[in-house]
Design a protein around this motif. Structure first.
Motif, PDB file in Angstrom:
ATOM      1  N   PRO A 112      82.364  30.977  -5.865  1.00  0.00           N
ATOM      2  CA  PRO A 112      83.167  30.929  -7.090  1.00  0.00           C
ATOM      3  C   PRO A 112      82.321  30.667  -8.332  1.00  0.00           C
ATOM      4  CG  PRO A 112      83.506  28.944  -5.775  1.00  0.00           C
ATOM      5  CD  PRO A 112      82.725  29.896  -4.918  1.00  0.00           C
ATOM      6  N   HIS A 113      81.064  30.279  -8.122  1.00  0.00           N
ATOM      7  CA  HIS A 113      80.171  30.000  -9.248  1.00  0.00           C
ATOM      8  C   HIS A 113      79.165  31.130  -9.489  1.00  0.00           C
ATOM      9  CE1 HIS A 113      81.852  25.998  -9.079  1.00  0.00           C
ATOM     10  NE2 HIS A 113      81.489  25.897  -7.810  1.00  0.00           N
ATOM     11  N   HIS A 114      79.367  32.238  -8.767  1.00  0.00           N
ATOM     12  CA  HIS A 114      78.391  33.326  -8.888  1.00  0.00           C
ATOM     13  C   HIS A 114      78.315  33.871 -10.316  1.00  0.00           C
ATOM     14  CE1 HIS A 114      75.755  36.407  -7.319  1.00  0.00           C
ATOM     15  NE2 HIS A 114      76.487  37.348  -7.878  1.00  0.00           N
ATOM     16  N   GLU A 115      79.456  33.900 -10.983  1.00  0.00           N
ATOM     17  CA  GLU A 115      79.452  34.412 -12.354  1.00  0.00           C
ATOM     18  C   GLU A 115      78.613  33.528 -13.275  1.00  0.00           C
ATOM     19  OE1 GLU A 115      82.604  35.671 -15.908  1.00  0.00           O
ATOM     20  OE2 GLU A 115      83.334  35.149 -13.906  1.00  0.00           O
ATOM     21  N   VAL A 116      78.737  32.216 -13.098  1.00  0.00           N
ATOM     22  CA  VAL A 116      77.906  31.307 -13.896  1.00  0.00           C
ATOM     23  C   VAL A 116      76.436  31.487 -13.540  1.00  0.00           C
ATOM     24  CG1 VAL A 116      77.361  28.875 -14.351  1.00  0.00           C
ATOM     25  CG2 VAL A 116      79.740  29.609 -14.143  1.00  0.00           C
ATOM     26  N   MET A 117      76.147  31.616 -12.247  1.00  0.00           N
ATOM     27  CA  MET A 117      74.760  31.726 -11.809  1.00  0.00           C
ATOM     28  C   MET A 117      74.121  33.047 -12.201  1.00  0.00           C
ATOM     29  SD  MET A 117      74.024  28.808 -10.516  1.00  0.00           S
ATOM     30  CE  MET A 117      72.491  29.135  -9.647  1.00  0.00           C
ATOM     31  N   THR A 118      74.944  34.047 -12.507  1.00  0.00           N
ATOM     32  CA  THR A 118      74.394  35.321 -12.986  1.00  0.00           C
ATOM     33  C   THR A 118      74.615  35.481 -14.487  1.00  0.00           C
ATOM     34  OG1 THR A 118      76.483  36.437 -12.411  1.00  0.00           O
ATOM     35  CG2 THR A 118      74.693  36.497 -10.780  1.00  0.00           C
ATOM     36  N   GLY A 119      75.114  34.440 -15.145  1.00  0.00           N
ATOM     37  CA  GLY A 119      75.327  34.475 -16.580  1.00  0.00           C
ATOM     38  C   GLY A 119      74.014  34.430 -17.331  1.00  0.00           C
ATOM     39  N   PRO A 120      74.061  34.570 -18.653  1.00  0.00           N
ATOM     40  CA  PRO A 120      72.838  34.728 -19.444  1.00  0.00           C
ATOM     41  C   PRO A 120      71.868  33.553 -19.333  1.00  0.00           C
ATOM     42  CG  PRO A 120      74.761  34.374 -20.852  1.00  0.00           C
ATOM     43  CD  PRO A 120      75.274  34.645 -19.478  1.00  0.00           C
ATOM     44  N   LEU A 121      72.366  32.314 -19.267  1.00  0.00           N
ATOM     45  CA  LEU A 121      71.458  31.170 -19.237  1.00  0.00           C
ATOM     46  C   LEU A 121      70.870  30.951 -17.852  1.00  0.00           C
ATOM     47  CD1 LEU A 121      73.400  28.654 -21.508  1.00  0.00           C
ATOM     48  CD2 LEU A 121      71.341  29.944 -22.074  1.00  0.00           C
ATOM     49  N   ALA A 122      71.725  30.928 -16.832  1.00  0.00           N
ATOM     50  CA  ALA A 122      71.229  30.696 -15.481  1.00  0.00           C
ATOM     51  C   ALA A 122      70.363  31.850 -14.999  1.00  0.00           C
ATOM     52  CB  ALA A 122      72.391  30.468 -14.521  1.00  0.00           C
ATOM     53  N   ALA A 123      70.801  33.070 -15.259  1.00  0.00           N
ATOM     54  CA  ALA A 123      70.028  34.233 -14.807  1.00  0.00           C
ATOM     55  C   ALA A 123      68.669  34.285 -15.481  1.00  0.00           C
ATOM     56  CB  ALA A 123      70.814  35.514 -15.073  1.00  0.00           C
ATOM     57  N   ALA A 124      68.617  33.833 -16.724  1.00  0.00           N
ATOM     58  CA  ALA A 124      67.340  33.826 -17.434  1.00  0.00           C
ATOM     59  C   ALA A 124      66.449  32.674 -16.972  1.00  0.00           C
ATOM     60  CB  ALA A 124      67.588  33.716 -18.937  1.00  0.00           C
ATOM     61  N   GLY A 125      67.030  31.745 -16.212  1.00  0.00           N
ATOM     62  CA  GLY A 125      66.253  30.612 -15.727  1.00  0.00           C
ATOM     63  C   GLY A 125      66.002  29.589 -16.805  1.00  0.00           C
ATOM     64  N   ASP A 126      67.068  29.146 -17.490  1.00  0.00           N
ATOM     65  CA  ASP A 126      66.903  28.250 -18.628  1.00  0.00           C
ATOM     66  C   ASP A 126      67.652  26.936 -18.390  1.00  0.00           C
ATOM     67  OD1 ASP A 126      66.487  27.048 -21.053  1.00  0.00           O
ATOM     68  OD2 ASP A 126      67.159  28.751 -22.256  1.00  0.00           O
TER      69      ASP A 126
END
Length: 370
Positions: A112-126
């Motif tokens: 259920p958190h995949h969208e957050v984990m692939t969002g701009p901040l998490a996906a960018a590793g920030d």
């Protein structure tokens, strides 16, 4: 090889989230007809009852090991637990062992958190500059939290347990107590470790989940109880603390290296700053990190400060020694809701070990103000 024993549950000794400790009477044909301490992880074997027959892994108990010196219930063959009622995801941990399990990892596609984990901040590793305290011994966790809470009791702190020691987080009664006391906002188990509020495949994704899913103000990264050491500089699971700082730096966090310090350990390699901290932070860490030391007039603290500055001068990464006001740290340590113990020594037996961890926590808390 595993040393098997069979026994009968005599009584429940204690319980905490995810685990139950029993007294188990070994079978008559066992080499020792006696009662032993045995731990059951409820997610694996359910909850055996008094009178149940149980199969035990007694290897660590029979070898007289410290942290792992008890038997583990492998199965209650006459009372097997039912299948889970909800899907567990697709990530297997304790992989290719007889007790491997499937979990819903925070970073997998069905999470259920995949969208957050692939969002701009998490996906960018920030990590957005989040302070992350790293230590090598699990016993440092409550002291670090004490230091954080002294100045920022409202801070959301997330603990990430790596897989250098115990794999089930349920083994740690300290984590259960600290969570129940509200000192931890959440837990993430990474790598092969399991049983946290969230599972993560890697430390990198675990750190990002701590920040962007659990909304942590500060994260703490330490292996679980029962680290492995060989008395050599490199043959120790805690050297992964240096790799943890590399992950923090890569992701844009602010690394805080909690020194492993002792004025009570009789082994020369652990007097003052342990050689394990020197290896992890001086040789393995390749990024910028802060090294907090309390500011006192004590002769031992002056020695450690000199060692810390020498470590910073020769380190592969950019270590910066940070002076920390020790005022109130002792009182904070004495108010911790668990028993402080490291290598069998308590707070008054090895005060420095806990003071330096608390100083690291206080420094992380004060980074929130900058």
């Amino acid at each position: 090889m595993m040393q098997w024993r069979e026994g009968t549950v005599e009584q429940v000794v204690g319980r905490w989230p995810g685990a139950v400790e029993y007294a188990v009477r070994l079978a008559d044909d066992a080499p020792d007809d006696t009662s032993v301490r045995a731990l059951a992880y409820t997610a694996l074997v359910g909850e055996p009852e008094v009178g149940d027959r149980v199969l035990l892994n007694a290897s660590a108990l029979l070898r007289g090991l410290g942290t792992g010196g008890l038997a583990f219930i492998v199965a209650a063959p006459d009372r097997l637990p039912g299948d889970p009622t909800t899907p567990r995801g697709h990530i297997v941990k304790a992989r290719y062992t007889p007790q491997q399990q499937m979990f819903m990892a925070v970073d997998e596609q069905d999470s259920p958190h995949h969208e957050v984990m692939t969002g701009p901040l998490a996906a960018a590793g920030d990590l957005l500059g989040m302070p992350v305290v790293v230590a090598d011994l699990h016993s440092a966790l409550p002291a670090i939290l004490a230091g954080i809470r002294l100045d920022r009791p409202e801070a959301r702190v997330v603990y990430l347990m790596t897989d250098g020691g115990a794999l089930p987080i349920a083994f740690s009664r300290n984590v259960a107590t600290l969570t129940g006391a509200g000192w931890l906002a959440g837990t993430v188990t990474v790598g092969q470790a399991y049983g946290g509020d969230h599972e993560a495949v890697t430390l990198h994704s675990g750190l990002l989940a701590a920040k962007h899913v659990l909304e942590a103000d500060i994260a703490v990264v330490i292996q679980g109880p029962g680290n492995v050491g060989t008395g050599t500089p490199w043959g120790y699971t805690g050297v992964a603390a240096g790799e943890a700082l590399n992950a923090v730096g890569t992701l844009g966090g602010r690394g805080v290296a909690a020194l492993r310090v002792s004025d009570a350990d009789t082994r020369e390699r652990h007097h003052g700053i342990s050689h394990h901290s020197a290896t992890a932070y001086g040789r393995i860490c390749l990024v910028a990190a802060d090294v907090p030391v309390p500011t006192t007039a004590d002769e031992f603290d002056a020695l450690v400060a000199d060692q810390a500055h020498a470590l910073a001068r020769t380190a592969q990464g950019a270590l910066t020694v940070r002076r920390v006001d020790p005022e109130g740290l002792d009182e904070a340590l004495r108010a911790v809701p668990v028993t402080l113990s490291t290598m069998g020594r308590g707070l008054d037996e090895d005060h420095a070990a806990f003071l330096y961890s608390a100083a690291a926590g206080r420094h992380a808390a004060r980074l929130l103000e900058s």
